[in-house]
Write a protein that holds these residues in place. Structure first.
Motif, PDB file in Angstrom:
ATOM      1  N   GLU A 111       0.959  -1.404   0.071  1.00 26.30           N
ATOM      2  CA  GLU A 111       0.058   0.019   0.064  1.00 26.30           C
ATOM      3  C   GLU A 111       0.855   1.324  -0.128  1.00 26.30           C
ATOM      4  O   GLU A 111       1.830   1.417   0.721  1.00 26.30           O
ATOM      5  CB  GLU A 111      -0.971   0.161   1.116  1.00 26.30           C
ATOM      6  N   GLY A 112       0.664   2.273  -0.882  1.00 26.57           N
ATOM      7  CA  GLY A 112       1.251   3.399  -0.917  1.00 26.57           C
ATOM      8  C   GLY A 112       2.623   3.509  -1.865  1.00 26.57           C
ATOM      9  O   GLY A 112       3.074   4.542  -2.074  1.00 26.57           O
ATOM     10  N   ALA A 113       3.060   2.387  -2.353  1.00 27.34           N
ATOM     11  CA  ALA A 113       3.911   2.298  -3.502  1.00 27.34           C
ATOM     12  C   ALA A 113       3.795   3.050  -4.738  1.00 27.34           C
ATOM     13  O   ALA A 113       4.689   4.062  -4.919  1.00 27.34           O
ATOM     14  CB  ALA A 113       4.344   0.832  -3.810  1.00 27.34           C
ATOM     15  N   PRO A 114       2.761   3.346  -5.298  1.00 28.72           N
ATOM     16  CA  PRO A 114       2.263   4.047  -6.333  1.00 28.72           C
ATOM     17  C   PRO A 114       2.707   5.647  -5.855  1.00 28.72           C
ATOM     18  O   PRO A 114       2.738   6.454  -6.676  1.00 28.72           O
ATOM     19  CB  PRO A 114       1.081   3.773  -6.839  1.00 28.72           C
ATOM     20  N   MET A 115       2.062   6.013  -4.879  1.00 30.71           N
ATOM     21  CA  MET A 115       2.579   7.337  -4.070  1.00 30.71           C
ATOM     22  C   MET A 115       3.749   7.525  -4.152  1.00 30.71           C
ATOM     23  O   MET A 115       4.160   8.842  -4.599  1.00 30.71           O
ATOM     24  CB  MET A 115       1.541   7.427  -2.790  1.00 30.71           C
ATOM     25  N   VAL A 116       4.552   6.692  -3.753  1.00 37.42           N
ATOM     26  CA  VAL A 116       6.066   6.925  -3.621  1.00 37.42           C
ATOM     27  C   VAL A 116       6.609   7.220  -4.982  1.00 37.42           C
ATOM     28  O   VAL A 116       7.271   8.441  -5.365  1.00 37.42           O
ATOM     29  CB  VAL A 116       6.913   5.896  -2.884  1.00 37.42           C
ATOM     30  N   ALA A 117       6.057   6.630  -5.913  1.00 34.56           N
ATOM     31  CA  ALA A 117       6.501   6.554  -7.328  1.00 34.56           C
ATOM     32  C   ALA A 117       6.041   8.056  -7.829  1.00 34.56           C
ATOM     33  O   ALA A 117       6.764   8.676  -8.422  1.00 34.56           O
ATOM     34  CB  ALA A 117       5.769   5.685  -8.291  1.00 34.56           C
ATOM     35  N   ASN A 127      -2.346   4.438 -10.318  1.00 38.82           N
ATOM     36  CA  ASN A 127      -2.249   3.206  -9.486  1.00 38.82           C
ATOM     37  C   ASN A 127      -3.061   2.414 -10.052  1.00 38.82           C
ATOM     38  O   ASN A 127      -4.205   2.296 -10.202  1.00 38.82           O
ATOM     39  CB  ASN A 127      -2.814   3.933  -7.964  1.00 38.82           C
ATOM     40  N   ALA A 128      -2.416   1.225 -10.378  1.00 32.54           N
ATOM     41  CA  ALA A 128      -3.048   0.035 -11.084  1.00 32.54           C
ATOM     42  C   ALA A 128      -3.503  -0.882  -9.946  1.00 32.54           C
ATOM     43  O   ALA A 128      -3.369  -2.246 -10.226  1.00 32.54           O
ATOM     44  CB  ALA A 128      -2.208  -0.489 -12.236  1.00 32.54           C
ATOM     45  N   GLY A 129      -3.297  -0.486  -8.544  1.00 39.01           N
ATOM     46  CA  GLY A 129      -3.811  -1.345  -7.584  1.00 39.01           C
ATOM     47  C   GLY A 129      -2.401  -1.532  -6.726  1.00 39.01           C
ATOM     48  O   GLY A 129      -1.436  -2.002  -7.026  1.00 39.01           O
ATOM     49  N   ASP A 130      -2.701  -1.143  -5.374  1.00 40.44           N
ATOM     50  CA  ASP A 130      -1.587  -1.068  -4.326  1.00 40.44           C
ATOM     51  C   ASP A 130      -2.241  -1.910  -3.206  1.00 40.44           C
ATOM     52  O   ASP A 130      -3.008  -1.462  -2.573  1.00 40.44           O
ATOM     53  CB  ASP A 130      -1.211   0.321  -3.962  1.00 40.44           C
ATOM     54  N   GLY A 131      -1.560  -3.201  -3.223  1.00 41.66           N
ATOM     55  CA  GLY A 131      -2.001  -4.030  -1.848  1.00 41.66           C
ATOM     56  C   GLY A 131      -3.489  -4.125  -1.544  1.00 41.66           C
ATOM     57  O   GLY A 131      -4.299  -4.258  -2.444  1.00 41.66           O
ATOM     58  N   ASP A 163     -14.996 -10.473   0.368  1.00 44.60           N
ATOM     59  CA  ASP A 163     -13.914  -9.853   1.129  1.00 44.60           C
ATOM     60  C   ASP A 163     -13.867  -8.298   1.136  1.00 44.60           C
ATOM     61  O   ASP A 163     -13.113  -7.603   0.155  1.00 44.60           O
ATOM     62  CB  ASP A 163     -12.479 -10.415   0.538  1.00 44.60           C
ATOM     63  N   LEU A 164     -14.387  -7.663   2.122  1.00 39.96           N
ATOM     64  CA  LEU A 164     -14.568  -6.099   2.015  1.00 39.96           C
ATOM     65  C   LEU A 164     -13.146  -5.796   2.708  1.00 39.96           C
ATOM     66  O   LEU A 164     -12.974  -4.655   2.731  1.00 39.96           O
ATOM     67  CB  LEU A 164     -15.779  -5.769   2.724  1.00 39.96           C
ATOM     68  N   LYS A 165     -12.511  -6.514   3.531  1.00 43.25           N
ATOM     69  CA  LYS A 165     -11.327  -6.130   4.196  1.00 43.25           C
ATOM     70  C   LYS A 165     -10.243  -5.950   3.379  1.00 43.25           C
ATOM     71  O   LYS A 165      -9.525  -4.939   3.284  1.00 43.25           O
ATOM     72  CB  LYS A 165     -10.810  -7.203   5.216  1.00 43.25           C
ATOM     73  N   PHE A 166      -9.913  -6.851   2.371  1.00 42.76           N
ATOM     74  CA  PHE A 166      -8.659  -6.717   1.670  1.00 42.76           C
ATOM     75  C   PHE A 166      -9.034  -6.415   0.236  1.00 42.76           C
ATOM     76  O   PHE A 166      -8.092  -6.088  -0.654  1.00 42.76           O
ATOM     77  CB  PHE A 166      -7.801  -8.184   1.538  1.00 42.76           C
ATOM     78  N   GLY A 167     -10.290  -6.438   0.030  1.00 41.33           N
ATOM     79  CA  GLY A 167     -10.477  -6.104  -1.575  1.00 41.33           C
ATOM     80  C   GLY A 167     -10.266  -4.537  -2.090  1.00 41.33           C
ATOM     81  O   GLY A 167     -11.332  -3.754  -1.678  1.00 41.33           O
ATOM     82  N   ARG A 168      -9.463  -4.273  -2.546  1.00 41.81           N
ATOM     83  CA  ARG A 168      -9.174  -2.910  -2.822  1.00 41.81           C
ATOM     84  C   ARG A 168      -9.966  -2.390  -3.898  1.00 41.81           C
ATOM     85  O   ARG A 168     -10.222  -1.203  -3.759  1.00 41.81           O
ATOM     86  CB  ARG A 168      -7.914  -2.987  -3.308  1.00 41.81           C
TER      87      ARG A 168
END
Ligand code: CP
Length: 308
Positions: A111-117, A127-131, A163-168
């Motif tokens: 999570e957040g890697a595309p933000m760093v990019a 962002n094509a999906g982060d965690g 899966d509403l917890k992990f489902g981005r």
């Protein structure tokens, strides 16, 4: 999100205003009607697809989108085949790719890697999906599907199941649809896979009506849209929990008997067991239309971010 170089990136669906979403939907509808008009818009431009995590739809639809706009594509489809495997940081990778390409689509397990990019790149980052966090371009696909199927975004009761917890995709969809009048959510999941607190609190703070339940069949008659999701095996810390929860909900043709005749069934895919293949022939099944719509919305987003 705009960085210190003045470059606009899309990391969350909330980086796009309601008006910008409407413009993207209108552009996508025009691309569908007049594809030739757009066939050369990105000539001489390059999209870099940086996928540190597996994908079929998102990567290939971004690539198809760029080719259909007359542009070219470079990139990698796994972390193993990039210098991330030698320890290169996301910040450095984005600076390097800025020297080769005009726009980046990045998927990453953190999570957040595309933000760093996006903070370090001198070209737009999508962002094509982060965690387990966000997946804004899947939501663009969902929004075009809802617009084409329902003709509107407002006054809809949206059931989100699985899966509403992990489902981005769920988190981004709730963010997007919470902005329209009269929208309510029925959140259907096992206790362990309820939406994270930050998603629930955002709905409470905005005054969005929602119920949380474990009962799919009891919820069915009230739904205008049913958004099914896969239990995200790759985000579980132990396999035992995954095996216990993976088949919590399986949508069958029989379970649809109590649904509205015009309810739309969405799923971001990939599907595992959560929708029976028999449902694919039901006119309410929209998940393969969603796949197609994703390409058009990604074309519209590339055009917007490149300013062409
Ligand atoms: N919906 C989606 O993100 O699919 P992929 O993981 O295949 O890209």
């Amino acid at each position: 999100m705009t960085n210190k170089f003045g470059i606009e990136s899309v990391l969350s669906i909330l980086d796009l205003s309601v008006e910008e979403v409407d413009e993207l939907v209108a552009t996508a509808e025009d691309i569908i009607a007049n594809p030739q008009k757009y066939a050369h818009r990105c000539e001489g431009k390059k999209l870099a697809t940086l996928f540190f995590e597996p994908s079929t739809r998102t990567r290939l639809s971004f690539e198809a989108a760029m080719y259909e706009l007359g542009g070219n594509v470079i990139g990698f489809s796994s972390a193993d085949s990039s210098s991330a495997s030698k320890g290169e940081s996301v910040a450095d990778t984005s600076k390097v790719i800025s020297c080769y390409a005009d726009i980046i689509a990045m998927r990453h397990p953190k999570e957040g890697a595309p933000m760093v990019a996006a903070l370090n790149a001198t070209i737009p980052v999508i962002n094509a999906g982060d965690g387990g966090h966000n997946h804004p371009t899947q939501t663009l696909a969902d929004l075009l599907t809802i617009k084409l199927e329902k003709g509107r975004f407002d006054h809809l009761n949206i059931g989100v199941c699985g899966d509403l917890k992990f489902g981005r995709t769920v988190h981004s969809l709730i963010d997007a649809m919470s902005r329209y009048e009269g929208v309510s959510f029925t959140l259907i999941s096992p206790e362990e896979l309820k939406v994270p607190d930050y998603v629930r609190n955002a709905m409470i703070n905005k005054g969005i009506p929602f119920v949380e339940t474990t009962d799919l069949e009891g919820s069915m008659p009230s739904l205008d849209i049913l958004y099914m999701t896969r239990v995200q095996k790759e985000r579980f810390f132990n396999e035992e929990d995954y095996l216990r929860l993976k088949d919590s909900y399986i949508l069958t043709a029989e379970k649809l008997d109590n649904a509205k005749q015009n309810m739309s069934i969405l799923h971001p895919l990939p599907r595992v067991n959560e929708i029976s293949v028999a449902v694919d022939d039901d006119p309410r099944a929209c998940y393969f239309k969603q796949v197609r719509n994703g390409k058009y919305m990604r074309m519209a987003l590339i055009l917007k971010l490149l300013g062409v």
